[in-house]
Design an enzyme around this catalytic site. Structure first.
Site, PDB file in Angstrom:
ATOM      1  N   ARG A 107       1.139  -0.898   0.519  1.00  0.00           N
ATOM      2  CA  ARG A 107       0.141   0.277   0.228  1.00  0.00           C
ATOM      3  C   ARG A 107       0.750   1.139  -0.211  1.00  0.00           C
ATOM      4  O   ARG A 107       1.916   1.158   0.793  1.00  0.00           O
ATOM      5  CB  ARG A 107      -0.914  -0.078   1.338  1.00  0.00           C
ATOM      6  CG  ARG A 107      -1.799   0.854   1.015  1.00  0.00           C
ATOM      7  CD  ARG A 107      -2.921   1.439   2.848  1.00  0.00           C
ATOM      8  NE  ARG A 107      -3.754   2.717   2.398  1.00  0.00           N
ATOM      9  CZ  ARG A 107      -3.986   2.909   3.461  1.00  0.00           C
ATOM     10  NH1 ARG A 107      -4.126   2.870   4.359  1.00  0.00           N
ATOM     11  NH2 ARG A 107      -4.979   4.397   3.232  1.00  0.00           N
ATOM     12  N   HIS A 108       0.524   2.420  -0.837  1.00  0.00           N
ATOM     13  CA  HIS A 108       0.955   3.759  -0.105  1.00  0.00           C
ATOM     14  C   HIS A 108       1.474   4.474   0.534  1.00  0.00           C
ATOM     15  O   HIS A 108       0.198   4.410   1.715  1.00  0.00           O
ATOM     16  CB  HIS A 108       0.597   4.669  -2.042  1.00  0.00           C
ATOM     17  CG  HIS A 108      -1.676   4.828  -0.783  1.00  0.00           C
ATOM     18  ND1 HIS A 108      -1.391   5.865  -0.128  1.00  0.00           N
ATOM     19  CD2 HIS A 108      -2.128   4.595  -1.750  1.00  0.00           C
ATOM     20  CE1 HIS A 108      -2.670   5.536  -0.205  1.00  0.00           C
ATOM     21  NE2 HIS A 108      -3.254   5.133  -0.738  1.00  0.00           N
ATOM     22  N   ARG A 125       0.081   8.356  -6.137  1.00  0.00           N
ATOM     23  CA  ARG A 125       0.306   7.917  -5.025  1.00  0.00           C
ATOM     24  C   ARG A 125       1.346   6.947  -4.237  1.00  0.00           C
ATOM     25  O   ARG A 125       2.433   6.494  -3.894  1.00  0.00           O
ATOM     26  CB  ARG A 125      -0.868   8.168  -3.839  1.00  0.00           C
ATOM     27  CG  ARG A 125      -2.243   7.515  -4.140  1.00  0.00           C
ATOM     28  CD  ARG A 125      -3.440   7.663  -2.956  1.00  0.00           C
ATOM     29  NE  ARG A 125      -4.091   7.097  -3.253  1.00  0.00           N
ATOM     30  CZ  ARG A 125      -5.234   8.031  -3.777  1.00  0.00           C
ATOM     31  NH1 ARG A 125      -5.293   8.790  -4.390  1.00  0.00           N
ATOM     32  NH2 ARG A 125      -6.730   7.027  -4.383  1.00  0.00           N
ATOM     33  N   GLU A 184      -7.354   2.261  -6.946  1.00  0.00           N
ATOM     34  CA  GLU A 184      -8.466   2.267  -5.260  1.00  0.00           C
ATOM     35  C   GLU A 184      -9.174   2.310  -6.563  1.00  0.00           C
ATOM     36  O   GLU A 184      -9.827   2.611  -7.156  1.00  0.00           O
ATOM     37  CB  GLU A 184      -8.387   3.474  -4.572  1.00  0.00           C
ATOM     38  CG  GLU A 184      -8.846   3.301  -3.708  1.00  0.00           C
ATOM     39  CD  GLU A 184      -8.471   2.154  -2.842  1.00  0.00           C
ATOM     40  OE1 GLU A 184      -8.994   1.084  -2.596  1.00  0.00           O
ATOM     41  OE2 GLU A 184      -8.275   2.232  -1.509  1.00  0.00           O
ATOM     42  N   HIS A 189      -3.253  -0.251  -2.930  1.00  0.00           N
ATOM     43  CA  HIS A 189      -4.497   0.639  -2.348  1.00  0.00           C
ATOM     44  C   HIS A 189      -5.245   0.204  -1.160  1.00  0.00           C
ATOM     45  O   HIS A 189      -5.097  -1.270  -1.190  1.00  0.00           O
ATOM     46  CB  HIS A 189      -5.227   1.927  -3.002  1.00  0.00           C
ATOM     47  CG  HIS A 189      -5.012   2.563  -4.186  1.00  0.00           C
ATOM     48  ND1 HIS A 189      -4.365   3.992  -3.927  1.00  0.00           N
ATOM     49  CD2 HIS A 189      -4.543   2.598  -5.478  1.00  0.00           C
ATOM     50  CE1 HIS A 189      -4.255   4.804  -5.592  1.00  0.00           C
ATOM     51  NE2 HIS A 189      -4.429   3.788  -5.519  1.00  0.00           N
TER      52      HIS A 189
END
Length: 210
Positions: free
Chosen positions: A10-11, A60, A84, A152
């Protein structure tokens, strides 16, 4: 050609994460904390035998993945299918605003029901999209290799459930992904097995679960 290991990352944190706002597919950048988280996680992940790095095309996730590829020299592949969840009209709002405008839908979502968030995607559709993308990229990795996917929180959680052949209702048994944390899946004879979940280096735990 197929990966035996997939790392789902995940970012780092964004301003919307810090405010607990639904980001969905809005292209929100990392904040200073998020960039530091990405760098800390990348330093750890760069020690793994990674063969291929792919990322959502949202900034992101791209900037998080770039923190790794700048260390390893890997080519970074962008894939919109790893974005996402499309949270429709909920995007950009905090939970209290959503609960006020869509009380029934928000309550159903919090219960874990498979609702279309803000008129966008359901968890089922999200999981299908993300899992299909992961499988497609894994199929292009040399036998026994490792694929790293930067994406995400909601997307990765839904994708994990689908890859493990678990129902959407099993999601309540899994915590949300923390910023800059990852999961590791290993291929077994009967499919994927979850080896690590929400792993991360010290200092990367600040921020909202997703």
């Amino acid at each position: 050609m197929t990966a035996s290991t997939v790392v789902l990352w995940r970012h780092g944190r964004t301003p919307f994460n810090a405010e607990n706002r639904f980001q969905g597919q809005l292209d929100v950048p990392l904040d200073d904390v998020g960039r530091a988280q990405a760098a800390a996680a990348a330093a750890h992940l760069s020690t793994l035998p990674i063969d291929v790095v792919v990322s959502s095309d949202l900034v992101r996730a791209l900037d998080t993945a770039s923190a790794l590829t700048s260390l390893t020299g890997h080519t970074l592949t962008r894939d919109p299918a790893l974005r996402e969840v499309d949270a429709g009209e909920w995007q950009g709002l905090v939970g209290a605003e959503i609960a006020q405008k869509w009380p029934q839908e928000h309550a159903a979502w919090r219960r874990g029901d498979d609702v279309a968030m803000g008129g966008g995607e359901t968890r089922t559709r999200l999981g299908e999209r993300v899992a299909a993308a992961v499988e497609a990229h894994a199929a292009a990795v040399p036998d026994g290799g490792t694929l790293l996917v930067a994406s995400h929180g909601a997307a990765l959680k839904a994708g994990v459930l689908r890859l493990l052949d678990l129902p959407v209702t099993a999601g309540s048994a899994f915590a949300g992904f923390r910023n800059a944390h990852w999961a590791v899946l290993r291929r077994r004879s009967r499919g994927w097995a979850l080896e690590e979940y929400n792993a991360g280096p010290p200092g990367a735990a600040v921020g909202a679960e997703g």
